[in-house]
Design a protein around this motif. Sequence first.
Motif, PDB file in Angstrom:
ATOM      1  N   ILE A  85       0.847  -1.191   0.000  1.00 48.25           N
ATOM      2  CA  ILE A  85       0.000   0.000   0.000  1.00 48.25           C
ATOM      3  C   ILE A  85       0.883   1.241   0.000  1.00 48.25           C
ATOM      4  O   ILE A  85       2.014   1.225   0.492  1.00 48.25           O
ATOM      5  N   ASN A  86       0.380   2.321  -0.578  1.00 47.21           N
ATOM      6  CA  ASN A  86       1.095   3.606  -0.607  1.00 47.21           C
ATOM      7  C   ASN A  86       2.470   3.527  -1.250  1.00 47.21           C
ATOM      8  O   ASN A  86       3.288   4.424  -1.083  1.00 47.21           O
ATOM      9  N   LYS A  87       2.757   2.441  -1.969  1.00 43.54           N
ATOM     10  CA  LYS A  87       4.035   2.232  -2.660  1.00 43.54           C
ATOM     11  C   LYS A  87       5.238   2.124  -1.710  1.00 43.54           C
ATOM     12  O   LYS A  87       6.345   1.844  -2.152  1.00 43.54           O
ATOM     13  N   ARG A 121     -12.409 -14.436   8.409  1.00 39.99           N
ATOM     14  CA  ARG A 121     -13.235 -15.633   8.641  1.00 39.99           C
ATOM     15  C   ARG A 121     -14.370 -15.337   9.620  1.00 39.99           C
ATOM     16  O   ARG A 121     -14.217 -14.558  10.555  1.00 39.99           O
ATOM     17  N   ASN A 122     -15.488 -15.969   9.350  1.00 40.32           N
ATOM     18  CA  ASN A 122     -16.710 -15.846  10.163  1.00 40.32           C
ATOM     19  C   ASN A 122     -17.387 -14.488  10.002  1.00 40.32           C
ATOM     20  O   ASN A 122     -18.388 -14.220  10.662  1.00 40.32           O
ATOM     21  N   THR A 123     -16.838 -13.641   9.146  1.00 38.17           N
ATOM     22  CA  THR A 123     -17.429 -12.309   8.942  1.00 38.17           C
ATOM     23  C   THR A 123     -17.643 -12.012   7.471  1.00 38.17           C
ATOM     24  O   THR A 123     -18.746 -11.727   7.033  1.00 38.17           O
ATOM     25  N   GLY A 124     -16.560 -12.048   6.672  1.00 35.67           N
ATOM     26  CA  GLY A 124     -16.663 -11.756   5.247  1.00 35.67           C
ATOM     27  C   GLY A 124     -15.523 -10.908   4.755  1.00 35.67           C
ATOM     28  O   GLY A 124     -14.436 -10.862   5.354  1.00 35.67           O
ATOM     29  N   ILE A 125     -15.760 -10.214   3.653  1.00 35.62           N
ATOM     30  CA  ILE A 125     -14.745  -9.366   3.030  1.00 35.62           C
ATOM     31  C   ILE A 125     -14.883  -7.947   3.585  1.00 35.62           C
ATOM     32  O   ILE A 125     -15.926  -7.308   3.449  1.00 35.62           O
ATOM     33  N   HIS A 126     -13.819  -7.446   4.193  1.00 36.13           N
ATOM     34  CA  HIS A 126     -13.821  -6.114   4.796  1.00 36.13           C
ATOM     35  C   HIS A 126     -13.088  -5.129   3.889  1.00 36.13           C
ATOM     36  O   HIS A 126     -11.973  -5.408   3.425  1.00 36.13           O
ATOM     37  N   PHE A 127     -13.699  -3.959   3.668  1.00 35.09           N
ATOM     38  CA  PHE A 127     -13.063  -2.865   2.942  1.00 35.09           C
ATOM     39  C   PHE A 127     -12.678  -1.795   3.966  1.00 35.09           C
ATOM     40  O   PHE A 127     -13.545  -1.219   4.631  1.00 35.09           O
ATOM     41  N   ILE A 128     -11.369  -1.524   4.080  1.00 36.01           N
ATOM     42  CA  ILE A 128     -10.864  -0.658   5.145  1.00 36.01           C
ATOM     43  C   ILE A 128     -10.091   0.511   4.537  1.00 36.01           C
ATOM     44  O   ILE A 128      -9.247   0.319   3.649  1.00 36.01           O
ATOM     45  N   ASN A 129     -10.355   1.716   4.993  1.00 38.05           N
ATOM     46  CA  ASN A 129      -9.521   2.863   4.616  1.00 38.05           C
ATOM     47  C   ASN A 129      -8.205   2.731   5.368  1.00 38.05           C
ATOM     48  O   ASN A 129      -8.166   2.821   6.598  1.00 38.05           O
ATOM     49  N   TYR A 130      -7.100   2.477   4.646  1.00 36.52           N
ATOM     50  CA  TYR A 130      -5.860   2.176   5.354  1.00 36.52           C
ATOM     51  C   TYR A 130      -5.193   3.410   5.962  1.00 36.52           C
ATOM     52  O   TYR A 130      -4.216   3.294   6.700  1.00 36.52           O
TER      53      TYR A 130
END
Length: 568
Positions: A379-381, A429-438
């Motif tokens: 991320i962020n190169k 796991r047990n939740t799903g795919i999370h999209f996070i502002n890094y």
Amino acid sequence: MAMITESKIYCGPCESQHSTNVAERWCPNCDEGLCSKCMEYHKVSKSSRMHKTITIENFTTLPDFVRNIDHVCSNHENALDLYCSVHEKVCCMDFISAEHSECPGITSLTKVVQGVKESAFYHSVVKNIEDLTEFATKLQTNRKNNVAKLQQEKDLLTGVVKSKRTEITSHLDKLEVHLLQNLDFTITLESQQIKKAVSHLQKKICTLNEYKNHISAITDTATDMQAFLALKEINKNVVHEEETMLCVKESTGMKETSVRIQFAKEIEGLVKEIQLMGNVELKKISTNLHFPGTKSQLVKNLSNIQPGIENIKLTFVSKFQLPFDIDINICCCVVLPDERVVMANNSNEENGGLHIFDKSGEYLKHVLCTSNPFGLAVINKSDIAVSFYKEKLIKIYDSDHFKVKHVLLDGHYVFGLSVESDCLVAAVRNTGIHFINYSSGKILKILPCDIDLLSYVHMIGENSLITDYEKDILYCRNRDGETVWTYSSDTMKGPRNMCTDTVGNIFVAAFVSDSIIAISSNGKDGKKILGVEDGLKNPKAVCFSAMTYTLLVVSQTGTALKYNLSYS
């Protein structure tokens, strides 16, 4: 297109109804501004609801030549949606029929520009600008040092002249003055030429920095088509700057210059007969700075890339592996911008952690971790995200010293990682795919996932790719979590990690099948491209470098195979 004045941009739909309202958003697809009222219609209209709009402020940051790129054919008033690779022109259907009917390789513009901001072409243009800027800066510093060196030599030689003068009679006073004047005149004249070269280099640096700023604005705001055409224009200019840089390097002011004085032979004996005390001589040699050149002549034209998996060609480059053969469970790998390779060894023993190789495959270092690393993402190169499912978090490391900068998603069973724009995407796991502002760590969205042992995720456009290694299935799901397509095959058993190239081809590491499977972007076609016969055994990690167009495959036991990726 909406009317644009020096201070305001007006709403295009309103203008077509002979009304004038200031635009608040800009739609690159429609190529017009939108007021708040028209924006509401734009959001719900079937033809435009999928369009991504930008603020007027962001639109105005684009360079003028990008903003002025036409989306409609000036001759036929049709959408420019085709690309002729022979003439490197964007065309409409009527123009293709009239002028390019015999040209092979007419391609959909959408396919040509797909992923351009992450393509080898994009990175090559940026790299060319950076290389030229760096070289021009080195030359500028070299020239400044030469001026200082000449001044030092002048001071030294002035002392030599004065020392020599004390040995001879006052008859040499006039000759001394003449010689020093000659020395000063020569140094001044030469310094002026060098300073002129320094000034010229400064102008080139400013121009290259301007191109970098343009690219930054294009990356943040421009559409893919705008980015593609803008990059071609910038690349043409950069090639020109490269050619002129070579000319500048060989100019008079770029010669390494030193000075010395050759005293007259008669100075020691026939004092009264001497008319000159000495001569000022210049010694010019080329600077010893190596001009690296750029890859602009080697950049592959995107239009020449045939995206189908049947055209994929792999050329073996190298093989390297970890310097030990026990306690190894490689789950992921990434290639950093400087081409270093990072492997995540998901082992409980002392060899667990991150292992770093240079671009040639030489082992560099072992980064110890507090628990078992699993997923990796750049991320962020300059930073690298690492997931730790036992610690239930993601750690962000700097890629220079591998020190932890901060922690994300604390309290979650995080496995595979991917990146989409400014989002870090995590398989939890047990939740799903999370999209996070890094940057902020804020969870932007969670897509529920019904896969029991969710391990790997990879973004392809706005869709997510997920492997289910128990059912031997690759899923492609949209931003609403709906399945777009699935892929399964007898040759793809135990699918683990995956990656994509710049034209959307998908590469899956099939652990049980001992193979790498290439799959088309629509999931309809697939084929095995690497297997046991290529030395592959239990691959878990695979990644693609758009900078070098290389595919890296790593087995569970830490053996890495590196291939150049091309298209026949």
